[in-house]
Design an enzyme around this catalytic site. Structure first.
Site, mmCIF file in Angstrom:
data_model
loop_
_atom_site.group_PDB
_atom_site.id
_atom_site.type_symbol
_atom_site.label_atom_id
_atom_site.label_comp_id
_atom_site.label_asym_id
_atom_site.label_seq_id
_atom_site.Cartn_x
_atom_site.Cartn_y
_atom_site.Cartn_z
ATOM 1 N N TYR A 1 25.948 42.989 40.381
ATOM 2 C CA TYR A 1 26.287 41.643 39.885
ATOM 3 C C TYR A 1 26.038 41.389 38.514
ATOM 4 C CZ TYR A 1 27.782 36.922 41.336
ATOM 5 O OH TYR A 1 28.361 35.796 41.673
ATOM 6 N N HIS B 1 31.432 36.801 35.017
ATOM 7 C CA HIS B 1 31.702 36.579 36.418
ATOM 8 C C HIS B 1 30.615 35.788 37.259
ATOM 9 C CE1 HIS B 1 33.279 37.671 40.287
ATOM 10 N NE2 HIS B 1 32.119 38.228 40.659
ATOM 11 N N ARG C 1 28.201 25.642 42.426
ATOM 12 C CA ARG C 1 27.019 24.956 41.706
ATOM 13 C C ARG C 1 27.199 24.649 40.572
ATOM 14 N NH1 ARG C 1 25.301 29.492 44.200
ATOM 15 N NH2 ARG C 1 25.020 30.245 41.984
ATOM 16 N N GLU D 1 35.728 46.431 38.503
ATOM 17 C CA GLU D 1 34.430 46.963 38.313
ATOM 18 C C GLU D 1 34.291 48.341 37.928
ATOM 19 O OE1 GLU D 1 31.666 46.265 41.694
ATOM 20 O OE2 GLU D 1 32.643 44.456 42.313
ATOM 21 N N GLN E 1 34.260 35.138 52.738
ATOM 22 C CA GLN E 1 33.343 35.096 51.712
ATOM 23 C C GLN E 1 32.302 34.049 51.928
ATOM 24 O OE1 GLN E 1 33.802 36.557 48.054
ATOM 25 N NE2 GLN E 1 31.928 36.642 47.432
ATOM 26 N N TYR F 1 28.671 34.265 53.904
ATOM 27 C CA TYR F 1 27.852 34.915 52.552
ATOM 28 C C TYR F 1 26.210 34.433 52.991
ATOM 29 C CZ TYR F 1 27.438 31.438 49.065
ATOM 30 O OH TYR F 1 26.982 29.941 48.371
ATOM 31 N N LYS G 1 33.738 42.033 52.173
ATOM 32 C CA LYS G 1 33.735 43.061 51.154
ATOM 33 C C LYS G 1 34.009 44.521 51.668
ATOM 34 C CE LYS G 1 32.481 40.463 47.470
ATOM 35 N NZ LYS G 1 33.100 40.345 46.149
ATOM 36 N N THR H 1 31.619 42.579 39.189
ATOM 37 C CA THR H 1 33.088 42.365 38.582
ATOM 38 C C THR H 1 32.656 42.058 37.089
ATOM 39 O OG1 THR H 1 33.682 41.021 40.325
ATOM 40 C CG2 THR H 1 34.825 40.664 38.383
#
Ligand code: CA
Length: 434
Positions: free
Chosen positions: A136, A141, A150, A208, A247, A251, A260, A367
């Protein structure tokens, strides 16, 4: 200290091939020489190297005694795992030999019969992928997605200390060209009382890069950051298809799962670390005020040479666009250097607890998005969570992917004084849920 990624005669921009289509080829000039596994027609799978519009059969070259003896055995296998596991010196010697065979006019008579036209070949997964882990590290991203959830605190406190990742699913990785069937699963809309089980309504792609593990490490033995690059066989493109509605529902607390793992697409050619030597650049400096890198992830050489001058692009074509003869539309373009951690750092972090990485394992970077919308690497970001659809040239619009849509990832490495090389395409079409 000089690392093995220095350039040599195989990178010489003056070197040309007697395979005419290779000279000036956007992806596969003689300076690239990516490995893959292919079948000419119905014949068994074997290792090949892409050169222009052709692929050279390395198994046939090995049988004819054209390859170094130690590499020849490895090139006779129907997957690249053993070749990836080989020491760097062997891999570099093989690259030199292939470059010589495909450039020297007096080699042509021996080699030409072992070429196949690329468009007539079936391309397979390049390796038996034992394990797949997705990171990640695309900080823009992570920030964009975090902001959707958030707004005031998009990045969690661990992000700038830990290369965040999760264990993915190797069994559902497919090469470019294999259609992706829309997944089904549980989703719960925010205003609904309970979830439903249904076809995904917010289907997305993720741009990616895939990192292929070379020799790897024994269980219990970490990979020091100074040696991490020796364990990276090469790079591909990776589309981590994502079901955003599922997701969001599944998650927490353990992270991505069925949203995923229903299908991941890769470009079938492994662009080797050797081929990428001219395109190494410095890792972008961390913004002022960011925490210092913990010592086990810090190597000045990696900071100076651990990123790559690669431009990534995403194109979309819809069924209607194809019917109307409209070319695929570019959704984004941006540099691969928008990563908060280098690929060496994710390898070292993965093995830092003693976890063993095996030859042919695949790591996704996560990503990769640019800071600006023209380089966003997913529809989730491009459409602001589905609120602002992308307008297409024929008047269609997309918040998320529809059946019949086709996503193509592509990439090119560029550096002054060197011949650009490309990755080939990572393409797949969305089929309806059964
Ligand atoms: Ca991902």
């Amino acid at each position: 200290m000089t690392r093995w990624w220095t350039t040599d005669e195989t990178h010489d921009p003056a070197r040309t091939s007697w395979v005419d289509s290779a000279n000036g080829h956007a992806d596969f000039p003689i300076q690239n020489l990516p490995y893959g596994v292919f079948s000419p027609g119905d014949a068994p799978a074997r290792i090949g190297v892409a050169i222009g519009d052709h692929v050279l059969d390395l198994a046939a070259c090995a049988q004819s005694g054209l390859l170094p003896a130690d590499a020849a055995t490895l090139c006779g296998e129907p997957a690249l795992n053993s070749l990836m596991a080989a020491p760097g010196a062997l891999r570099r010697a093989l690259r030199r030999q292939l470059s010589d065979l495909l450039s020297a006019p007096d080699a042509r008579a021996q080699v030409e019969g072992k070429l196949h036209t690329l468009k007539d070949c079936v391309l397979h997964l390049p390796a038996r992928i034992g394990d797949y882990t997705d990171f990640y590290v695309g900080i823009h991203h992570a920030t964009n997605v975090g902001r959707l959830f958030r707004p005031d605190n998009p990045l969690l406190p661990n992000y700038k200390y830990v290369p965040i990742g999760y264990h993915g699913r190797a069994s559902s990785i497919r090469p470019s060209g294999v259609p992706m069937v829309r997944s089904r699963g549980q989703r719960k809309m925010p205003d609904a009382d309970a979830p439903v089980f249904a076809p995904c309504a917010r289907l997305d792609y993720e741009l990616e890069m895939g990192v292929w593990i070379g020799p790897g490490n024994a269980l219990g033995t970490p990979i020091p950051i100074t040696q991490a690059s020796d364990h990276i066989a090469g790079l591909s493109l990776l589309n981590d298809w994502s079901a955003r509605d599922m997701q969001a529902w599944e998650y927490q607390p353990l992270g991505p799962f069925l949203a995923k793992n229903f299908h991941s697409s890769i470009s079938p050619w492994i662009v080797t670390s050797e081929a990428l030597a001219p395109f190494r650049i410095a890792q972008p400096p961390r913004p002022q005020g960011d925490p210092a890198i913990l010592p086990y992830l810090l190597d000045p050489q990696d900071q100076a040479h651990g990123a790559f001058a690669i431009t990534l692009e995403v194109h979309l074509s819809t069924a209607a666009m194809r019917d109307q003869g409209i070319a695929p539309v570019r959704l984004s373009s941006g540099p691969a250097s928008n990563m908060y951690w280098t690929i060496a750092q994710i390898v070292t972090h993965h093995a830092s607890n003693g976890c063993n990485l095996n030859p042919g394992d695949l790591l996704g970077t996560g990503t990769i998005s640019a800071p600006t919308p023209d380089g966003y690497g997913s529809l989730l970001e491009l459409t602001d969570g589905g609120r602002t659809p992308v307008m297409l040239p024929n008047g269609e619009q997309r918040s998320f992917l529809c059946d019949g849509d086709e996503i193509t990832l592509s990439a090119r490495a560029l550096a002054d004084g060197f011949t650009p090389i490309g990755f080939g395409e990572c393409r797949a079409r969305v089929l309806p849920s059964p």
